[in-house]
Design an enzyme around this catalytic site. Structure first.
Site, PDB file in Angstrom:
ATOM      1  CG  ASP A 144     -30.046  72.447 -59.683  1.00 22.14           C
ATOM      2  OD1 ASP A 144     -28.989  72.830 -58.825  1.00 22.14           O
ATOM      3  OD2 ASP A 144     -30.301  72.719 -60.895  1.00 22.14           O
ATOM      4  CG  ASP A 184     -25.094  75.886 -64.139  1.00 23.24           C
ATOM      5  OD1 ASP A 184     -25.093  74.838 -64.392  1.00 23.24           O
ATOM      6  OD2 ASP A 184     -25.859  76.657 -63.498  1.00 23.24           O
TER       7      ASP A 184
HETATM    8  C1  GLA Z   1     -29.232  75.307 -62.352  1.00 22.09           C
HETATM    9  C2  GLA Z   1     -28.465  74.139 -62.736  1.00 22.09           C
HETATM   10  C3  GLA Z   1     -28.360  73.862 -64.299  1.00 22.09           C
HETATM   11  C4  GLA Z   1     -29.804  73.503 -64.669  1.00 22.09           C
HETATM   12  C5  GLA Z   1     -30.563  74.912 -64.129  1.00 22.09           C
HETATM   13  C6  GLA Z   1     -31.998  74.321 -64.417  1.00 22.09           C
HETATM   14  O1  GLA Z   1     -28.622  76.262 -62.583  1.00 22.09           O
HETATM   15  O2  GLA Z   1     -26.922  74.287 -62.328  1.00 22.09           O
HETATM   16  O3  GLA Z   1     -27.602  72.994 -64.661  1.00 22.09           O
HETATM   17  O4  GLA Z   1     -30.045  72.233 -64.375  1.00 22.09           O
HETATM   18  O5  GLA Z   1     -30.540  74.868 -62.610  1.00 22.09           O
HETATM   19  O6  GLA Z   1     -32.867  75.321 -63.599  1.00 22.09           O
END
Ligand code: GLA
Length: 688
Positions: free
Chosen positions: A445, A508
């Protein structure tokens, strides 16, 4: 195939259906001749002498150059701008020969006044109707020189009044497709954030009133994440030009004596038959030349279920249920390391949190493996929280200016991963993780952009190269580990990332209805096989919308299926549906992941969405009715890409029939869904 006509100094790249040709003209300029539908006899293309339009429009200015450089009387959009130690600026190239090696053509240029060599590289992908272009600049002198601007290529489209298309968006609302009329003036798309962007994507589509099946489409996608720039310009001289490459906003690269810099690669293509062919060419190229050939596993990710509140026992419970439902991979998301209990602490401290996992990660991993699943884990290697041991130990490792307090975003700083010691720290973290644990999947990420980017303006680009380098090094030691590219959802979706990572976290936003739009736009350029899509709880955490389980599944089954819901809280009836749908996905995933994808237009005044996948003798037709407009109205949709002569067995809403390919493509499939959030996967198979 690469054709070189030495007498005429003409170079031609012939793919199955396209021709790309250029020559060295009488002024010594590398002049573009043609890009578009195939011309078998490339010698028919003339490289006639040009006359200036007026002294205001001299020959150099109007020449369609392959790689215009900044200097002299050239005011047009340029691909390369340099400055020299003695204060000189500007370049004046001359042709210096070529080399051909398999499907690769390199044109060598040399500056007339300074020891600079420019290589223009063309890779011809005949089977895919695609060409890859980039440029490499060499400092052949003994003094340092500076590159102020570097583009991968300039492209010339012999048309005006085209329509430009890309996507825009922001977190949770990525991939919103837009179209814009090209006229006089420039269109600029870019990223200035270093990490990634949800705002624009590094590709262009330019078309002439095209639709899915008809019309001229010129397109290109940059094989690079981070700071890109794309400029589209309709010129005064009857053409449209495109440049893509590094963003010169806050960019400067120093080339020491003997050093070189390479631009990103730009994948380009032309379709004379609309967007579907464009998508198919890019998708096949990605699947067959970039991506691993293995089928994508059905994963369970616990992020939406438990967020930061992870611990060994709960995760084992989730893992058991995930396996029972049919998941093949269990991914532990954020929260397992350091003192992490929210966004503000722990990043950078990649030791296992011993309150949450008193005996380390292995009891969880053993349980996951005991259930027959593989194990995956979330990391955010480019980042550090101020509240972490790593930051206490190495405050100098973040991007910073000496007299300025660096900005936090999501409570974190960005590490200067171009520093050898930082890179080493991250590589060691991966080594420890992967050596001590049986990990098959890494979700990488990156949740904030770079700021206070140090006194080195090359950092924007070097940061991304360092990301790629780390992934490449880890993969060279652990070739079976799969990497997912996530950047606050769908912020790092590009062909650069796809070259190193295996999966994209698309967004997300897991609302199944919103996802239809996101996935539709994504599919224009990027392969379905890299499009991760999860089934999550209803109401959705973001949209608060309630959507029935089957629709949520069908929407997520359009890509590589994942489950992200709190599966310990689902009802017994839902559990049955989960099992059924996951099994169904496993039965059809070879068609979804390896097939040609079609965006269809149902004939109806109701609000249906329809998508088709074709793989060898099998096809799938996904139909969705998110909200009925005239409740009882059905639709007819013409299928695509079938064998007109063949007969297909088709099952529509439980009714089996046999129809010819010609019937299915010309008359179509009739169906009727009732109620809101109705959906169906219609299956077809060629009969003997
Ligand atoms: C980001 C990612 C999510 C999750 C969060 C964790 O927002 O897009 O899928 O992994 O971080 O903090």
């Amino acid at each position: 195939m690469i054709l070189v006509n030495e007498a005429r100094k003409q170079f031609t790249l012939q793919t199955k259906g396209t021709t790309y040709s250029f020559c060295v003209d009488n002024e010594g300029l590398l002049r573009h001749l043609y890009w578009g539908k195939k011309i078998e006899h490339a010698e028919d293309l003339e490289c006639e002498s040009l006359n200036e339009v007026s002294t205001n429009d001299p020959v150099n200015e109007i020449t369609m150059e392959e790689f215009p450089v900044y200097g002299g009387l050239l005011y047009k959009q340029h691909c390369l701008k340099m400055k020299f130690e003695n204060g000189d600026r500007g370049l004046y190239y001359k042709y210096d020969g070529y080399t051909v090696e398999d499907n690769k053509l390199t044109i060598h240029l040399k500056d007339k006044y300074h020891p600079i060599a420019i290589d223009l590289v063309y890779l011809c992908h005949e089977e895919y109707d695609l060409v890859e272009r980039n440029s490499v600049i060499h400092n052949q002198g003994d003094k340092k020189v500076t590159v102020e601007q570097l583009q991968s290529a300039q492209l010339h489209i012999p048309k005006t009044d085209l329509t430009f298309s890309n996507v825009h968006g922001y977190w949770g609302a990525e991939q919103k497709k837009f179209e814009q009329q090209v006229s006089y003036g420039k269109i600029l798309i870019e990223c200035r954030r270093g990490i990634s962007t949800h705002h624009h994507n590094p590709y262009f589509i330019l078309h002439d009133q095209a639709n899915e099946d008809q019309g001229d489409v010129f397109f290109g996608a940059l094989r690079m994440s981070g700071n890109f720039r794309g400029v589209i310009e309709q010129t005064q001289y009857g053409e449209t030009l495109v440049q893509m490459g590094l963003n010169s906003h806050d960019f400067e690269a120093s080339l020491e004596a003997g050093a070189s810099i390479e631009s990103p690669v730009l994948i380009i293509g032309y379709s004379g038959s609309g967007f579907a062919k464009m998508s198919h060419d890019l998708h096949r190229f990605a699947r067959e030349t970039i991506m691993k050939s293995d089928e994508k596993m059905v994963l369970y990710n616990s992020w939406e279920a438990t967020e930061f509140k992870v611990n060994c026992e709960d995760q084992i419970e989730l893992a058991k249920k995930a396996a029972e439902l049919g998941a093949e991979l269990f991914v532990l998301d954020d929260g397992w390391f350091g003192e992490r209990d929210g966004i503000n602490n722990g990043l950078g401290d990649w030791y296992v949190n011993d309150e949450k996992f008193p005996n380390g990660l292995n009891p969880l991993i053993d349980a996951v493996k005991g259930e027959g699943m593989k194990f995956g884990i979330w990391v955010e290697p480019e980042m550090v929280n101020p509240l972490s041991q790593l930051y206490k130990d190495h405050p100098e490792w973040i991007y910073h200016f000496d007299e300025v307090v660096s900005d936090t975003s999501r409570g974190q700083y960005v590490l200067n991963i171009t520093l050898p010691e930082v890179k080493y720290y991250i590589l060691t973290m991966f080594k420890e993780l992967l050596e001590k644990h049986d990990i098959s999947y890494i979700k990488w990420d990156a949740n904030r952009p770079i700021s206070q980017s140090s006194n080195n303006k090359q950092i924007w680009h070097d940061h991304i190269l360092a990301v790629y380098d780390i992934v490449e090094k880890v993969k060279s030691q652990y070739p079976d580990v799969i990497f997912e590219a996530c950047a606050s959802g769908g912020g790092r979706i590009d062909y650069g990332a796809l070259t190193y990572f295996d999966d994209f976290w698309t967004s997300d936003n897991t609302d199944a209805y919103d996802r239809l739009t996101i996935q539709n736009s994504y599919s224009y350029i990027y392969p379905i096989k890299a499009m991760r899509a999860w089934v999550t709880d209803s109401p959705n955490f973001l949209s608060k919308r309630e959507i029935p389980i089957r629709f949520r599944f069908h929407s997520a089954m359009m890509g590589t299926l994942g489950i992200g819901s709190h599966i310990l809280k689902i009802s017994a009836e839902e559990e049955v549906v989960y099992k059924e749908m996951i099994q169904e996905y496993k039965d059809i995933r070879h068609i979804v992941q390896e097939g040609d994808f079609y965006r269809l237009e149902p004939v109806t005044s109701n609000k249906y969405h329809a998508f088709q996948y074709n793989y060898v003798d099998e096809s799938l037709l996904y139909v969705f009715l998110p909200q009925t407009y005239i409740g009882h109205e059905g639709a007819r949709v013409k299928l695509k890409g079938l064998d007109a002569q063949a007969r297909y067995e088709i099952v529509v809403c439980g009714e089996k029939s046999i129809k010819s390919g010609a019937y299915l493509m010309n008359y179509g499939v009739k169906f009727k869904l009732v109620g809101d959030y109705a959906s169906e996967i219609i299956k077809l198979k060629k009969t003997k």
